[in-house]
Design an enzyme around this catalytic site. Structure first.
Site, PDB file in Angstrom:
ATOM      1  N   ASP A 133       0.829  -1.476  -0.207  1.00 24.52           N
ATOM      2  CA  ASP A 133       0.020   0.272   0.464  1.00 24.52           C
ATOM      3  C   ASP A 133       0.879   1.428  -0.696  1.00 24.52           C
ATOM      4  O   ASP A 133       1.594   1.194   1.099  1.00 24.52           O
ATOM      5  CB  ASP A 133      -0.417  -0.734   1.734  1.00 24.52           C
ATOM      6  N   GLU A 218      -1.760  -1.339  -5.689  1.00 27.13           N
ATOM      7  CA  GLU A 218      -3.053  -0.702  -6.330  1.00 27.13           C
ATOM      8  C   GLU A 218      -3.068   0.135  -8.061  1.00 27.13           C
ATOM      9  O   GLU A 218      -2.001   0.620  -7.783  1.00 27.13           O
ATOM     10  CB  GLU A 218      -2.703   0.582  -5.476  1.00 27.13           C
ATOM     11  N   CYS A 269     -12.321  -4.467   6.675  1.00 26.64           N
ATOM     12  CA  CYS A 269     -11.555  -4.678   8.122  1.00 26.64           C
ATOM     13  C   CYS A 269     -11.351  -6.133   6.753  1.00 26.64           C
ATOM     14  O   CYS A 269     -12.370  -7.297   7.107  1.00 26.64           O
ATOM     15  CB  CYS A 269     -12.242  -5.380   9.271  1.00 26.64           C
ATOM     16  N   CYS A 272     -12.396  -9.786   8.632  1.00 27.43           N
ATOM     17  CA  CYS A 272     -14.502 -10.098   9.100  1.00 27.43           C
ATOM     18  C   CYS A 272     -15.348  -9.678   7.282  1.00 27.43           C
ATOM     19  O   CYS A 272     -16.078  -9.520   7.691  1.00 27.43           O
ATOM     20  CB  CYS A 272     -14.612 -10.087  10.201  1.00 27.43           C
ATOM     21  N   CYS A 288     -12.099  -2.451  13.526  1.00 29.47           N
ATOM     22  CA  CYS A 288     -12.801  -2.894  12.826  1.00 29.47           C
ATOM     23  C   CYS A 288     -14.452  -2.126  13.726  1.00 29.47           C
ATOM     24  O   CYS A 288     -14.543  -3.387  15.311  1.00 29.47           O
ATOM     25  CB  CYS A 288     -13.027  -4.148  12.821  1.00 29.47           C
ATOM     26  N   CYS A 291     -16.439  -6.463  13.938  1.00 28.04           N
ATOM     27  CA  CYS A 291     -15.475  -7.389  15.495  1.00 28.04           C
ATOM     28  C   CYS A 291     -14.154  -7.431  15.902  1.00 28.04           C
ATOM     29  O   CYS A 291     -13.456  -7.943  17.111  1.00 28.04           O
ATOM     30  CB  CYS A 291     -14.798  -8.722  13.814  1.00 28.04           C
ATOM     31  N   ASP A 298      -2.746   1.291   7.564  1.00 27.57           N
ATOM     32  CA  ASP A 298      -2.220   1.023   6.338  1.00 27.57           C
ATOM     33  C   ASP A 298      -1.415  -0.463   6.513  1.00 27.57           C
ATOM     34  O   ASP A 298      -1.793  -1.047   4.629  1.00 27.57           O
ATOM     35  CB  ASP A 298      -0.370   1.336   6.187  1.00 27.57           C
TER      36      ASP A 298
HETATM   37 ZN   LIG Z   1     -13.674  -6.840  11.234  1.00 31.17          ZN
END
Ligand SMILES: [Zn+2]
Length: 338
Positions: A133, A218, A269, A272, A288, A291, A298
Site C-alpha cells: 500500500d 493498487e 476489515c 471479517c 473494525c 469484529c 496501512d
Molecule cells: Zn472486522
C-alpha cells in the site's frame, strides 16, 4: 523519410547530419502522432504534438550504431558525421549494441547506449506473496507489516529545491542573465532529485522482487489521477514510475505483479470483511466496528490488496488450466489488472 533528399537539397545544412539520425527524427514524429491519435481514440487527455525548437529538442539517436562505437579503452565514442568524442564511461556494457543516443541535460551531455542481453534465468521461487500500500507518510507498507520509509536523502534535496525555486521567483527580469542562471540551478537540482528517486525505486523494487513470487499493488489508473491536489499528483507519477520498474524487474525474474482496484481497501476489515468508513479510527489506526479487530491502517489495506490479488491469480490460473492456455510469456511488462 523518402522526402529527406529533397529536404537536403533545399536546406544544405542538413547534409552535415547523419542520414539515420534524420530518419530517426521522422520516426519520432510518427510515434508522437500515433500516440496522439491513440489517446484521442481512447478518450484520454490527448495533447497535440508541439513543435520543439532547438532549446527543447534535447537528444538525437543513431538507430544502428557500429558495434565498435565505443573505443577499446572506453575513452571515446564515435559519432558518425561528428567524429570521436571523449567520454567518461560510467559502467562497462555488454551485449549487442542496439541504439546510441546523445542527450543534453542542461549543460551536461550524455551518450546513452541500449544493449540487447540474453535473458537471465528466472529467480528460484520463494512461495512468498505480498501486498503493498503506497502512501505519503511511508513510501509503502507491506502486508507483512514492513514499513518502507520515504528516503531522507530525497527529502534533503527537496528542501534545497524549495530554496533555489524561491530564489528563482525573486529574479524579476524574465529573460535576464540572473534569471537564466537561477533557472538552470533549479533544473539541475530537479534532475538530481529525479535521479535519486529513480535509484531508490530500483533498489526497493529489487528487494521486493527477490523476496516474493507475487506482488500486488493498487492500480493507479482506477484511483483517478486527476483528483486531489498537485502534491498528490506528483506522488502518483512517482508511484507510476516505481510500479513500472517493479513490473520490469518482476518480468525478468519470472515473478508476477498484479494491480488491483484499490477502492474500499482502506475501509474494509481484512479479518471479517466488514466495510465502513468509521473502521478507520484515525489516519494510522484501523479498528473494525463489527469484529473489533485493530491494526495499523496501512497494513490492513496492504492485506486487502494482497487478498484481492490472490483471488485474481486463483481465477486466472483456473482459467489457464481450463483453456489449456500456455503460461504467459515472461516478457510481459504491464501488470495484470483486476
Ligand atoms: Zn472486522
Amino acid at each position: 523519410m523518402k522526402s529527406l533528399p529533397e529536404v537536403k537539397a533545399a536546406l544544405p545544412e542538413y547534409v552535415g547530419v547523419n542520414a539515420q539520425v534524420l530518419q530517426d527524427v521522422a520516426k519520432r514524429l510518427d510515434k508522437a502522432y500515433k500516440s496522439f491519435f491513440r489517446r484521442v481514440k481512447a478518450g484520454q487527455k490527448a495533447g497535440y504534438p508541439r513543435f520543439r525548437g532547438r532549446d527543447r529538442y534535447d537528444s538525437f539517436t543513431y538507430p544502428q550504431p557500429s558495434q565498435s562505437s565505443v573505443s577499446g579503452d572506453g575513452k571515446h565514442v564515435y559519432l558518425p558525421k561528428i567524429g570521436n568524442v571523449r567520454i567518461k564511461l560510467h559502467r562497462p556494457f555488454a551485449g549487442k549494441l542496439k541504439t546510441l543516443a546523445v542527450k543534453r541535460e542542461g549543460a551536461e551531455w550524455y551518450a546513452v547506449l541500449t544493449c540487447e542481453l540474453p535473458r537471465t534465468e528466472p529467480l528460484p521461487a520463494t512461495a512468498s506473496q505480498v501486498g503493498i500500500d503506497v502512501g505519503t507518510t511511508w513510501f509503502f507498507v507491506t502486508s507483512d507489516g514492513e514499513f518502507c520509509e520515504n528516503h531522507k536523502l530525497f527529502q534533503a534535496s527537496s528542501k534545497k529545491l524549495r530554496v533555489v525555486q524561491r530564489a528563482l521567483s525573486r529574479k524579476p527580469k524574465k529573460n535576464g542573465n540572473r534569471h537564466k542562471k537561477a533557472k538552470a540551478r533549479v533544473a539541475k537540482l530537479y534532475r538530481k532529485t529525479a535521479r535519486q528517486r529513480l535509484q531508490v525505486h530500483h533498489e526497493e523494487a529489487k528487494k521486493l522482487v527477490i523476496k516474493h513470487d507475487l506482488i500486488c499493488h493498487e492500480d493507479l489508473n482506477v484511483k483517478g489521477m486527476a483528483q486531489g491536489n498537485l502534491g498528490k499528483q506528483i506522488h502518483d507519477v512517482a508511484w507510476g514510475q516505481f510500479f513500472q520498474i517493479l513490473s520490469g524487474k518482476a518480468a525478468w525474474a519470472g515473478r508476477r505483479v498484479v494491480a488491483v482496484d484499490p477502492r474500499l481497501t482502506s475501509q474494509r476489515c481484512h479479518v471479517c470483511g466488514h466495510t465502513e468508513r468509521g473502521n478507520r479510527a484515525s489516519q494510522a489506526n484501523f479498528r473494525c466496528l463489527s469484529c473489533g479487530h485493530t491494526e495499523n491502517a496501512d497494513v490492513n489495506a496492504a492485506k486487502n490488496i494482497l487478498a484481492q490479488g490472490l483471488r485474481f491469480v486463483a481465477q486466472r490460473i483456473s482459467l489457464e488450466i481450463a483453456c489449456h492456455e500456455k503460461p504467459r510469456p515472461l516478457g510481459l511488462l504491464r501488470p495484470e489488472r483486476v
